[in-house]
Design a protein around this motif. Structure first.
Motif, PDB file in Angstrom:
ATOM      1  N   VAL A  99       0.844  -1.193   0.000  1.00 63.40           N
ATOM      2  CA  VAL A  99       0.000   0.000   0.000  1.00 63.40           C
ATOM      3  C   VAL A  99       0.883   1.247   0.000  1.00 63.40           C
ATOM      4  CG1 VAL A  99      -1.563   1.358   1.467  1.00 63.40           C
ATOM      5  CG2 VAL A  99      -2.057  -1.044   0.990  1.00 63.40           C
ATOM      6  N   GLU A 100       1.866   1.298   0.890  1.00 65.63           N
ATOM      7  CA  GLU A 100       2.769   2.453   0.926  1.00 65.63           C
ATOM      8  C   GLU A 100       3.541   2.583  -0.390  1.00 65.63           C
ATOM      9  OE1 GLU A 100       4.959   3.505   4.563  1.00 65.63           O
ATOM     10  OE2 GLU A 100       3.936   1.815   5.520  1.00 65.63           O
ATOM     11  N   LEU A 101       4.019   1.473  -0.911  1.00 64.71           N
ATOM     12  CA  LEU A 101       4.739   1.469  -2.185  1.00 64.71           C
ATOM     13  C   LEU A 101       3.864   2.009  -3.309  1.00 64.71           C
ATOM     14  CD1 LEU A 101       7.265   0.177  -3.861  1.00 64.71           C
ATOM     15  CD2 LEU A 101       5.616  -1.659  -4.281  1.00 64.71           C
ATOM     16  N   ARG A 102       2.639   1.509  -3.421  1.00 60.13           N
ATOM     17  CA  ARG A 102       1.727   1.930  -4.495  1.00 60.13           C
ATOM     18  C   ARG A 102       1.368   3.400  -4.417  1.00 60.13           C
ATOM     19  NH1 ARG A 102      -0.708  -3.241  -3.865  1.00 60.13           N
ATOM     20  NH2 ARG A 102      -2.225  -2.516  -2.337  1.00 60.13           N
ATOM     21  N   TRP A 103       1.017   3.858  -3.233  1.00 61.45           N
ATOM     22  CA  TRP A 103       0.535   5.234  -3.102  1.00 61.45           C
ATOM     23  C   TRP A 103       1.651   6.266  -3.195  1.00 61.45           C
ATOM     24  CZ3 TRP A 103      -4.225   7.078  -3.470  1.00 61.45           C
ATOM     25  CH2 TRP A 103      -5.287   6.185  -3.337  1.00 61.45           C
ATOM     26  N   LEU A 104       2.818   5.956  -2.648  1.00 60.16           N
ATOM     27  CA  LEU A 104       3.865   6.977  -2.594  1.00 60.16           C
ATOM     28  C   LEU A 104       4.914   6.861  -3.693  1.00 60.16           C
ATOM     29  CD1 LEU A 104       4.168   7.215   1.256  1.00 60.16           C
ATOM     30  CD2 LEU A 104       3.348   8.991  -0.285  1.00 60.16           C
ATOM     31  N   GLU A 105       5.534   5.704  -3.827  1.00 57.42           N
ATOM     32  CA  GLU A 105       6.589   5.575  -4.836  1.00 57.42           C
ATOM     33  C   GLU A 105       6.017   5.485  -6.251  1.00 57.42           C
ATOM     34  OE1 GLU A 105      10.246   3.209  -3.865  1.00 57.42           O
ATOM     35  OE2 GLU A 105       8.862   2.431  -2.331  1.00 57.42           O
TER      36      GLU A 105
ATOM     37  N   ALA B  39      10.707   3.700   6.111  1.00 59.69           N
ATOM     38  CA  ALA B  39      11.814   4.652   5.954  1.00 59.69           C
ATOM     39  C   ALA B  39      11.695   5.381   4.610  1.00 59.69           C
ATOM     40  CB  ALA B  39      13.149   3.927   6.069  1.00 59.69           C
ATOM     41  N   ILE B  40      11.280   4.662   3.582  1.00 59.16           N
ATOM     42  CA  ILE B  40      11.075   5.293   2.268  1.00 59.16           C
ATOM     43  C   ILE B  40       9.941   6.299   2.349  1.00 59.16           C
ATOM     44  CG2 ILE B  40      10.339   4.858  -0.110  1.00 59.16           C
ATOM     45  CD1 ILE B  40      11.879   2.132   0.140  1.00 59.16           C
ATOM     46  N   THR B  41       8.864   5.943   3.035  1.00 60.37           N
ATOM     47  CA  THR B  41       7.738   6.864   3.207  1.00 60.37           C
ATOM     48  C   THR B  41       8.204   8.154   3.871  1.00 60.37           C
ATOM     49  OG1 THR B  41       6.052   5.158   3.238  1.00 60.37           O
ATOM     50  CG2 THR B  41       5.549   7.179   4.450  1.00 60.37           C
ATOM     51  N   ARG B  42       8.968   8.024   4.937  1.00 63.01           N
ATOM     52  CA  ARG B  42       9.484   9.206   5.634  1.00 63.01           C
ATOM     53  C   ARG B  42      10.331  10.058   4.687  1.00 63.01           C
ATOM     54  NH1 ARG B  42      10.293  11.378  10.664  1.00 63.01           N
ATOM     55  NH2 ARG B  42       9.127   9.813  11.826  1.00 63.01           N
ATOM     56  N   ALA B  43      11.140   9.433   3.864  1.00 62.20           N
ATOM     57  CA  ALA B  43      11.979  10.171   2.916  1.00 62.20           C
ATOM     58  C   ALA B  43      11.131  10.879   1.858  1.00 62.20           C
ATOM     59  CB  ALA B  43      12.993   9.226   2.256  1.00 62.20           C
TER      60      ALA B  43
ATOM     61  N   ALA C 151      -7.570   9.464 -13.474  1.00 61.14           N
ATOM     62  CA  ALA C 151      -7.979  10.616 -12.674  1.00 61.14           C
ATOM     63  C   ALA C 151      -6.790  11.556 -12.473  1.00 61.14           C
ATOM     64  CB  ALA C 151      -8.506  10.154 -11.321  1.00 61.14           C
ATOM     65  N   GLU C 152      -7.088  12.768 -12.055  1.00 61.92           N
ATOM     66  CA  GLU C 152      -6.028  13.716 -11.717  1.00 61.92           C
ATOM     67  C   GLU C 152      -5.298  13.221 -10.472  1.00 61.92           C
ATOM     68  OE1 GLU C 152      -5.024  16.573 -13.358  1.00 61.92           O
ATOM     69  OE2 GLU C 152      -6.346  15.779 -14.916  1.00 61.92           O
ATOM     70  N   PRO C 153      -3.979  13.283 -10.462  1.00 64.00           N
ATOM     71  CA  PRO C 153      -3.244  12.845  -9.272  1.00 64.00           C
ATOM     72  C   PRO C 153      -3.570  13.728  -8.058  1.00 64.00           C
ATOM     73  CG  PRO C 153      -1.771  13.076 -11.159  1.00 64.00           C
ATOM     74  CD  PRO C 153      -3.083  13.680 -11.555  1.00 64.00           C
ATOM     75  N   PRO C 154      -3.620  13.134  -6.882  1.00 62.72           N
ATOM     76  CA  PRO C 154      -3.890  13.897  -5.662  1.00 62.72           C
ATOM     77  C   PRO C 154      -2.619  14.571  -5.127  1.00 62.72           C
ATOM     78  CG  PRO C 154      -3.660  11.597  -5.123  1.00 62.72           C
ATOM     79  CD  PRO C 154      -3.549  11.695  -6.621  1.00 62.72           C
ATOM     80  N   THR C 155      -2.831  15.416  -4.137  1.00 61.43           N
ATOM     81  CA  THR C 155      -1.693  16.009  -3.435  1.00 61.43           C
ATOM     82  C   THR C 155      -1.110  14.988  -2.466  1.00 61.43           C
ATOM     83  OG1 THR C 155      -3.051  16.822  -1.615  1.00 61.43           O
ATOM     84  CG2 THR C 155      -2.727  18.327  -3.522  1.00 61.43           C
ATOM     85  N   LEU C 156       0.103  15.258  -2.022  1.00 63.99           N
ATOM     86  CA  LEU C 156       0.736  14.395  -1.035  1.00 63.99           C
ATOM     87  C   LEU C 156      -0.096  14.343   0.245  1.00 63.99           C
ATOM     88  CD1 LEU C 156       3.051  12.619  -0.057  1.00 63.99           C
ATOM     89  CD2 LEU C 156       4.291  14.717   0.562  1.00 63.99           C
ATOM     90  N   GLU C 157      -0.664  15.456   0.643  1.00 62.68           N
ATOM     91  CA  GLU C 157      -1.481  15.471   1.855  1.00 62.68           C
ATOM     92  C   GLU C 157      -2.659  14.502   1.745  1.00 62.68           C
ATOM     93  OE1 GLU C 157      -2.843  18.761   4.995  1.00 62.68           O
ATOM     94  OE2 GLU C 157      -3.414  19.229   2.920  1.00 62.68           O
TER      95      GLU C 157
END
Length: 168
Positions: free
Chosen positions: A62-68, A108-112, A132-138
């Protein structure tokens, strides 16, 4: 384990607040799974069939998909690597120790990632968003906090059923 991120605890910025909640929920999940008797980590006690090991792998992805893959738009080998034909998939040879270590490394990657971007930064266009339009990081971080909170509640129930560590 990190302390619960009380609303009265000062933080440098909102990004730090999000990271503290994610760190807390991740550590709680890892503590619950680590405290389960050995066979309980790999078996399901629920009709849906998911296992505590499957939950560790799922939240790492989940973290990998949403952030990286999603927010940063990076190429990742298997963004859906937690899924099999019948739901969450744990491969032979994936152990509690390896899956826990992978989840911690992903944290640790998420924090970075959070440290590299402003919360109002918009994610990279890509396949994660299904057109869809990409969301903000928040918005991504808000989604991750709710996902973790929900799944920590799930593991609390499973741990109680399996005579493992209990939450509040």
């Amino acid at each position: 384990m990190p302390a619960f991120p009380e609303p009265t605890t000062p933080a440098a910025d909102r990004g730090e607040v999000f990271v503290r909640y994610l760190d807390y929920f991740r550590a709680t999940l890892l503590e619950r799974v680590a405290g389960l008797p050995e066979p309980a980590a790999g078996r399901s006690v629920l009709p849906s069939g998911w296992t505590p090991l499957g939950l560790l792998k799922h939240l790492r992805h989940v973290e990998l998909r949403w952030l990286e893959w999603g927010f940063e738009g990076r190429a990742v080998a298997e963004p859906w690597g937690d899924r099999g034909e019948d739901g969450w998939f744990v491969a032979p040879g994936e152990s509690r120790d390896t899956l826990s270590a992978e989840l911690l490394a992903q944290g640790a990657i998420t924090r970075a990632v959070v440290g590299r971007h402003a919360l109002d930064a918009v994610g990279a266009p890509g396949p994660r968003w299904d057109g869809a339009e990409p969301p903000t990081l928040e918005r991504v971080l808000f989604h991750l906090v709710q996902e973790y909170a929900r799944h920590v509640g799930h593991i609390d129930i499973v741990a109680e059923l399996e005579d493992g560590p209990r939450g509040e």
